[in-house]
Scaffold this motif. Structure first.
Motif, mmCIF file in Angstrom:
data_model
loop_
_atom_site.group_PDB
_atom_site.id
_atom_site.type_symbol
_atom_site.label_atom_id
_atom_site.label_comp_id
_atom_site.label_asym_id
_atom_site.label_seq_id
_atom_site.Cartn_x
_atom_site.Cartn_y
_atom_site.Cartn_z
ATOM 1 N N VAL A 185 0.850 -1.190 0.000
ATOM 2 C CA VAL A 185 0.000 0.000 0.000
ATOM 3 C C VAL A 185 0.883 1.236 0.000
ATOM 4 O O VAL A 185 1.752 1.387 0.873
ATOM 5 N N GLY B 105 0.829 5.491 -0.151
ATOM 6 C CA GLY B 105 0.078 6.741 -0.121
ATOM 7 C C GLY B 105 0.872 7.892 -0.688
ATOM 8 O O GLY B 105 0.416 9.039 -0.652
ATOM 9 N N LEU C 70 -1.580 -1.255 -4.161
ATOM 10 C CA LEU C 70 -2.775 -0.468 -3.855
ATOM 11 C C LEU C 70 -2.334 0.940 -3.497
ATOM 12 O O LEU C 70 -1.541 1.137 -2.578
ATOM 13 N N THR C 71 -2.824 1.914 -4.229
ATOM 14 C CA THR C 71 -2.547 3.318 -3.904
ATOM 15 C C THR C 71 -3.797 3.880 -3.235
ATOM 16 O O THR C 71 -4.789 4.177 -3.898
ATOM 17 N N GLU C 72 -3.753 4.000 -1.942
ATOM 18 C CA GLU C 72 -4.922 4.377 -1.155
ATOM 19 C C GLU C 72 -4.474 5.126 0.094
ATOM 20 O O GLU C 72 -3.420 4.849 0.667
ATOM 21 N N CYS D 42 -7.138 6.018 2.550
ATOM 22 C CA CYS D 42 -8.171 5.770 3.557
ATOM 23 C C CYS D 42 -7.954 4.399 4.199
ATOM 24 O O CYS D 42 -7.861 3.376 3.509
ATOM 25 N N ASN E 295 -10.691 1.642 3.460
ATOM 26 C CA ASN E 295 -10.579 1.018 2.138
ATOM 27 C C ASN E 295 -9.445 -0.004 2.094
ATOM 28 O O ASN E 295 -9.535 -1.028 1.412
ATOM 29 N N ILE E 296 -8.378 0.288 2.814
ATOM 30 C CA ILE E 296 -7.255 -0.653 2.867
ATOM 31 C C ILE E 296 -7.675 -1.927 3.583
ATOM 32 O O ILE E 296 -7.378 -3.043 3.121
ATOM 33 N N GLU F 262 -9.884 -4.048 1.332
ATOM 34 C CA GLU F 262 -9.092 -4.796 0.356
ATOM 35 C C GLU F 262 -8.342 -5.946 1.018
ATOM 36 O O GLU F 262 -8.184 -7.020 0.436
ATOM 37 N N LEU G 257 -1.744 8.236 5.719
ATOM 38 C CA LEU G 257 -3.060 7.612 5.822
ATOM 39 C C LEU G 257 -3.970 8.393 6.763
ATOM 40 O O LEU G 257 -3.508 9.144 7.615
#
Length: 446
Positions: free
Chosen positions: A123, A125, A149-151, A153, A156-157, A160, A177
């Motif tokens: 992940v 950010g 995963l570019t996130e 929140c 949402n992580i 997933e 985050l």
């Protein structure tokens, strides 16, 4: 109606007060207190409630041992620092200055673990998928079990994370985050605390090993409240200059092993790799010059030969500076030289540098530092075939150091001929050893 409780929190260290203060009594920061909203106070209560669950006392003889399952990360140096490998469900925090190689190392580790059949979620950010893919191509880190995963929140992580049976989670970085439960900005004290708590809960509940990258402050400590380091199982710091090839990964906390070991990496076009041959990375064997002395220090279970460089020159406004060596220790050694050897350094600038970007954290390098200073002051070159090993006391005595035989064996392996040491070694290592009990004896040898 009951009056709502008001709580203020310092955004520099996390200290909490019932009223606003101009200066934090904990860290001394000015204008750093911010009033917490009711949602933020509720989060703090939940964390405190979870961490303070009452439990029944048990006799220590009745406690059964837990054996942690470890797996290799594919990198010998990281396995060494972790205490033998990666523990399932562990939470690992890695800090370091920008550009030192945190993301590069963890992307390579993610690839190693994915190639061993583990599903890894990386992940980010801070970077896009295309940027990470570009680095992965350079590191040869492409594999089918590595997911990006570019996130930003947290919810949402976590969503997933539950879609697939991930075994490894990498967060780059935690300061980017945010959680929807809290209205404060990403990177704030409350956000970092809540996100770390959730990651810890998920890691322990589903046996997911989690790596967290943390930003550091200008003082070199990981940004955010100290509770961040208390929550995680392992805290690792990257040391080294981003402009140089060698990096050191040092453990500061490890619930599953010791913190004495240090991982040494080398930055190459293919990323950070374990440094296989460190024999001549921290010293040179050229022509003997004044102001240079060689010492042997211990980094974990390793012995490293280091070059100590010193520059002494006259000045109307004397300065003392040390790079890679403790400044207070240098001041003490200079006072010792003036007192015991009557070397007038009061009107001289003194600069000391440990070559290779290594930070010396032990006192066994004292003798090498003093030898380099005297060599520069007298403009007298020291032999490149000699190493200086010993700790100096305040009365001028040269004290014994631990692991002397290991240090001498390393010096012999690097083809040194002489060693100035505080006591005779237990084993004959093939070096010509000069035993010096006082600092004045070293001056006579020089």
């Amino acid at each position: 109606m009951a009056k709502n409780k008001v709580l203020f929190e310092c955004q520099a260290c996390g200290n909490q007060q019932s009223k606003w203060l101009g200066k934090c009594p904990e860290c001394g920061s000015w204008d750093s207190f911010v009033e917490l909203k009711s949602e933020q106070i509720q989060v703090l209560r939940e964390i405190a409630k979870t961490s303070s669950k009452s439990s029944e006392a048990v006799c220590i003889e009745d406690v059964e041992l837990e054996y942690f399952s470890r797996s290799s990360t594919g990198d010998d140096e990281l396995d060494l620092v972790l205490g033998g490998g990666l523990v399932e469900g562990s939470l690992i925090l890695i800090g370091g200055s920008p550009g030192v190689g945190k993301s590069t190392l963890l992307l390579k580790i993610a690839s190693n673990l994915a190639k061993r059949g583990k599903k890894v979620l990386y992940v980010s950010g801070e970077e896009s998928k295309a940027q990470i893919k570009l680095r992965a191509d350079r590191l040869e880190a492409n594999t089918s079990d590595l997911f990006l995963l570019t996130e930003l929140c947290l919810e949402n992580i976590l969503e997933e994370l539950h879609k697939k049976d991930y075994e490894i989670l990498i967060i780059d970085s935690i300061q980017t985050l945010y959680s929807n439960k809290i209205s404060s900005a990403a990177g704030s004290i409350t956000q970092v605390r809540e996100i770390t708590f959730e990651l810890m809960r998920v890691s322990k509940a589903f046996n997911i090993s989690t790596f967290i990258i943390g930003h550091i402050t200008k003082e070199g400590a990981i940004a955010g409240p100290r509770v961040l380091e208390h929550m995680v199982d392992v805290v690792l710091y990257f040391e080294g200059d981003a402009t140089k090839e060698i990096r050191l990964l040092r453990g500061f906390k490890n619930r599953f092993g010791g913190t004495s070991e240090v991982g040494i990496f080398e930055m190459t076009p293919k990323g950070l790799i374990s440094a296989k041959n460190l024999a001549n990375r921290f010293f040179t064997r050229g022509k003997a010059i004044s102001g240079s002395a060689l010492g042997v220090v211990m980094e974990g279970s390793r012995a490293l030969v280091l070059e100590v460089q010193a520059l002494v020159c006259e000045s109307a406004y004397p300065k003392r500076s040390a790079t890679g060596y403790e400044k207070n220790r240098l001041d003490m050694l200079l006072a010792l030289l003036e007192r015991k050897l009557e070397i007038p350094l009061g009107h001289y600038d003194v600069f000391v540098n440990i070559s290779g970007g290594v930070k010396v954290n032990e006192t066994a390098a004292d003798l090498a530092v003093v030898a380099a200073i005297i060599s520069s002051f007298k403009n007298r070159p020291l032999s490149k075939d000699s190493v200086f090993i010993g700790e100096l006391s305040l009365n001028g005595e040269i004290r014994e150091v631990f692991s002397l035989d290991i240090r001498l064996k390393e010096a012999k392996m690097q083809k040194f001929k002489n060693a100035i040491i505080p006591s005779k070694p237990i084993e004959d290592v093939g070096l010509k050893c000069f035993v010096a009990k006082e600092l004045s004896q070293v001056l006579e040898w020089m």
